[in-house]
Design a protein around this motif. Structure first.
Motif, PDB file in Angstrom:
ATOM      1  N   GLY A 285       0.795  -1.227   0.000  1.00  0.00           N
ATOM      2  CA  GLY A 285       0.000   0.000   0.000  1.00  0.00           C
ATOM      3  C   GLY A 285       0.822   1.268   0.000  1.00  0.00           C
TER       4      GLY A 285
ATOM      5  N   ASP B  76       0.915   3.374  -3.433  1.00  0.00           N
ATOM      6  CA  ASP B  76      -0.211   4.282  -3.666  1.00  0.00           C
ATOM      7  C   ASP B  76      -0.096   5.528  -2.799  1.00  0.00           C
ATOM      8  OD1 ASP B  76      -1.259   2.534  -5.516  1.00  0.00           O
ATOM      9  OD2 ASP B  76      -2.587   1.542  -4.081  1.00  0.00           O
ATOM     10  N   ARG B  77       0.351   5.346  -1.550  1.00  0.00           N
ATOM     11  CA  ARG B  77       0.474   6.485  -0.646  1.00  0.00           C
ATOM     12  C   ARG B  77       1.551   7.443  -1.126  1.00  0.00           C
ATOM     13  NH1 ARG B  77       1.370   5.773   5.812  1.00  0.00           N
ATOM     14  NH2 ARG B  77       3.479   5.154   5.169  1.00  0.00           N
TER      15      ARG B  77
END
Length: 260
Positions: free
Chosen positions: A88, A91-92
């Motif tokens: 993740g 995406d951050r």
């Protein structure tokens, strides 16, 4: 301002923009996932700088340009970290790079924290330092976008930061950049170049004798200037999603473990 930061000031006498990158040593007995006894830091100093806005533009550009360069030149290494260590995070990171960083004042930050539904270990109060839990909450509150916190109380910051002369609040032109997963990444300020105010501040703190040499540098005038420092290991933590700072440096030195 570190010794290297002072070297930068001397260089400003000849050059308008200078920086250094090298090891820095921390005196405090800090035991956490984001502190080392010896770490690396980029320190920059810029002449003829008269606003925090200009300083923040340099800080944001440095973060984004460096991150994009790393993504471009080392895609497989970054992808490996994002896949196995920090799902993740890709995406951050992209979210951070495509959005403008936000700006709030220290006073606004304290009000946000006071209104939070979350219970903090350290109660947020105006005039008190922001702790890691506060910094991380502020970033989440701002949508996981890096956020500049500006204009801190004078009593919280070193003597060399520029006095805003804003009445009872008495703040200085200081700025910290808070980023997701880490908290504070950059710290900087406009520097106090006005001799009489610098003299008053040193007298108030009882540091006049110890820093007479610093006063002498500005006795016959100086130019407006400012600068910042960015911790390199914290930067790696941020873009790679690594939770512990000891995992982003080959030979971590921390309190009670500083072997050569």
């Amino acid at each position: 301002m570190t010794v290297r930061g002072l070297e930068n000031f001397f260089k400003l006498k000849a050059f308008t923009q200078v920086f250094t990158f090298g090891p820095t040593f921390r005196a405090e007995n800090s035991q956490s996932r984001r502190h080392l006894a010896e770490f690396y830091m980029v320190e920059a100093e810029i002449s003829f700088l008269e606003s925090l806005q200009d300083l923040m533009q340099v800080m944001e550009s440095l973060f984004k340009t460096t991150a994009m360069t790393v993504l471009s030149n080392c895609p497989k290494d970054v992808e490996l970290c994002h896949k196995f260590l920090a799902p993740g995070q890709k995406d951050r990171l992209e979210h951070m790079l495509k959005n403008n960083f936000l700006i709030i004042s220290y006073t606004e930050a304290v009000e946000i924290l006071k209104q939070a539904s979350q219970n903090f270990t350290f109660t947020p109060e105006w005039g008190a330092d922001l702790h890691t839990e506060h910094e991380k909450y502020l970033v989440k509150h701002c949508g996981d976008i890096p956020v500049f916190v500006i204009n801190y109380p004078l009593v919280l910051k070193p003597f060399y930061m520029r006095d805003n002369e804003d009445g009872p609040q008495h703040t200085v032109a200081a700025v910290d950049l808070l980023v997701p997963g880490v908290g504070e990444l950059f710290g900087g300020s406009l520097r106090e170049e006005r001799y009489h105010l610098l003299e008053q501040q040193l007298a108030r703190l009882g540091l006049t004798e110890a820093y007479q040499w610093y006063l002498d540098l500005r006795r016959f005038g100086s130019v407006p200037h400012g600068g910042f420092g960015m911790g390199f290991e914290r930067y790696l933590q941020c873009i790679l999603g690594i939770d512990n700072i000891k995992d982003v440096i080959p030979f971590p030195r921390f309190t009670h473990s500083c072997l050569l």
